[in-house]
Design an enzyme around this catalytic site. Structure first.
Site, short mmCIF file in Angstrom:
data_model
loop_
_atom_site.label_atom_id
_atom_site.label_comp_id
_atom_site.label_asym_id
_atom_site.label_seq_id
_atom_site.Cartn_x
_atom_site.Cartn_y
_atom_site.Cartn_z
N HIS A 105 0.80 -1.23 0.00
CA HIS A 105 0.00 0.00 0.00
C HIS A 105 0.84 1.28 0.00
O HIS A 105 0.54 2.23 0.73
CB HIS A 105 -0.95 0.00 1.21
CG HIS A 105 -2.05 -1.03 1.13
ND1 HIS A 105 -2.48 -1.59 -0.04
CD2 HIS A 105 -2.82 -1.61 2.12
CE1 HIS A 105 -3.46 -2.46 0.21
NE2 HIS A 105 -3.68 -2.50 1.51
N HIS A 179 -9.50 2.41 0.21
CA HIS A 179 -9.48 1.33 1.18
C HIS A 179 -10.58 1.48 2.24
O HIS A 179 -10.31 1.48 3.44
CB HIS A 179 -8.10 1.27 1.84
CG HIS A 179 -7.72 -0.09 2.32
ND1 HIS A 179 -8.34 -0.71 3.37
CD2 HIS A 179 -6.77 -0.95 1.89
CE1 HIS A 179 -7.78 -1.89 3.57
NE2 HIS A 179 -6.82 -2.07 2.67
N GLU A 309 -11.46 -3.63 -2.97
CA GLU A 309 -10.49 -2.66 -3.49
C GLU A 309 -10.29 -2.89 -4.98
O GLU A 309 -9.72 -3.89 -5.38
CB GLU A 309 -9.17 -2.82 -2.74
CG GLU A 309 -9.29 -2.65 -1.24
CD GLU A 309 -8.24 -3.44 -0.48
OE1 GLU A 309 -7.04 -3.27 -0.75
OE2 GLU A 309 -8.62 -4.26 0.37
C1 BGC Z 1 -4.77 -6.28 2.22
C2 BGC Z 1 -4.58 -6.97 3.52
C3 BGC Z 1 -4.02 -5.96 4.49
C4 BGC Z 1 -4.96 -4.79 4.60
C5 BGC Z 1 -4.37 -3.66 5.39
C6 BGC Z 1 -5.73 -5.15 2.40
O1 BGC Z 1 -5.85 -4.45 1.21
O2 BGC Z 1 -5.24 -7.14 1.20
O3 BGC Z 1 -3.70 -8.05 3.38
O4 BGC Z 1 -3.80 -6.52 5.73
O5 BGC Z 1 -5.21 -4.27 3.36
O6 BGC Z 1 -4.64 -3.67 6.66
#
Ligand code: BGC
Length: 344
Positions: A105, A179, A309
């Protein structure tokens, strides 16, 4: 349509602006300039009762503490890049490592943790806020100065549209998403296991123990990943180690069409998701740990919300057969996702 600028909070001497968009049916979305974040989303249930259906915090301070990206814009690269490495034009780039051995991310200080400049605007049947951010060359290890815009638009047709646009001055990789964690019961249900889900995807990308795609594009047929027909999220979740946290390969490729639909029986709320992206990460909130205090002092435990997402596939920079996430100078990155709300 109504558009109001709400409070302003301070972040390290810089103002963080909050806005509220409200349509003629009473739907309300709040966004803020820290992380270009969707803070709340008030939707009517089948009786017309408004409730907030996204997880988050009551004030900026909550977002600055332990926060698994609640409602935030994710960039430069949503999801994981193996070992945070890729090669471009013969040169290896090392990104920040923030998830075991991998990059997740956008790194240590991704787009979710920066202040965006904000421009609110109104149209006849819609109102929105356009957030802009200039990510400097080398930020979190990525090449190129990247000029980025994320626009939230709430319409009188009960749609929240998120549009992304970006340009770069050097070849780079880019994969933006939002998110938000949804619980369509509006908090009356502690978990989302009874939500009924459909995902228009015949295949998904299996992952290794660190959640990096193996490279395979596998049919969902005969597996607990098959959501082509509507199924309760909880129905087969125990058959998936750790729960759902997988990228789906959407059947409709890059056309703006229905990707997923979620129905919550007790409230009658329905969320339909449309996107121009080729992939969709379905995350069943497995890592929510119940320790973080969110809105109104509520704690958010495992599976108390889900994320959908819209994205390109994880680790695409290292998987040449996945749709490309390259952005060239002179090219315009464009991506759009629509959340459509109904009741039944
Ligand atoms: C991911 C998870 C991750 C979370 C963040 C999601 O987009 O797929 O693996 O733990 O985001 O907390």
């Amino acid at each position: 349509m109504k558009l109001r600028e709400k409070k302003t909070e301070d972040y390290q001497g810089q103002p963080v602006r909050f806005f509220e968009l409200e349509n003629d049916h009473g739907l309300k979305a709040r966004v803020m300039s820290y992380g270009a974040t969707l803070v709340s989303l008030y939707l009517p249930d089948r009786q017309g009762r408004l409730e907030d259906v996204v997880l988050g915090f009551d004030s900026l301070a909550g977002y600055l503490g332990p926060n698994p990206y609640m409602g935030a814009t994710i960039g430069r690269y949503a999801n994981r890049i193996a070992r945070g490495r890729f090669v471009l034009e013969g040169r290896e780039y090392q990104l920040a490592i923030n998830d075991g051995p991998n990059h997740l991310h956008g790194g240590l200080k991704g787009f979710d943790k920066v202040i965006w400049s904000a421009k609110p605007f109104s149209q006849s049947l819609a109102a929105g806020v356009r957030f802009s951010y200039l990510s400097p060359d080398g930020e979190e290890g990525y090449p190129g100065n990247l000029s980025c815009q994320v626009t939230y638009l709430l319409t009188d047709h009960n749609q929240l549209e998120i549009s992304y646009r970006a340009t770069t001055d050097r070849l780079t990789h880019l994969n933006l998403t939002n998110h938000s964690y949804f619980n369509l019961s509006g908090g009356s249900k502690d978990n989302i296991l009874d939500h009924e889900l459909q995902i228009i995807a015949s295949a998904y990308t299996p992952v290794d123990a660190n959640l990096i795609p193996t490279g395979e594009i596998k049919t969902v047929a005969g597996t607990p990943f098959d959501f082509r027909q509507t199924v309760r999220i909880g129905e087969r979740i125990s058959q998936v180690r750790g729960g759902y946290d997988h990228n789906y390969v959407l059947d409709n490729g890059r056309q703006m069409t229905l990707a997923a639909r979620v129905f919550e029986e007790s409230s009658g709320r329905i969320l339909e998701l449309l996107t121009t992206e080729p992939g969709l990460q379905f995350y069943s909130g497995n890592f929510l740990d119940g320790k973080t205090k969110g809105k109104g002092g509520r704690t958010y435990g495992p599976r108390s919300a889900f994320c959908l997402e819209t994205q390109h596939f994880p680790d695409s920079p290292n998987q040449s057969h996945f749709p490309s996430t390259l952005l060239q100078p002179g090219e315009i990155y464009q991506s759009q996702t629509i959340f459509r709300f109904l009741t039944d």
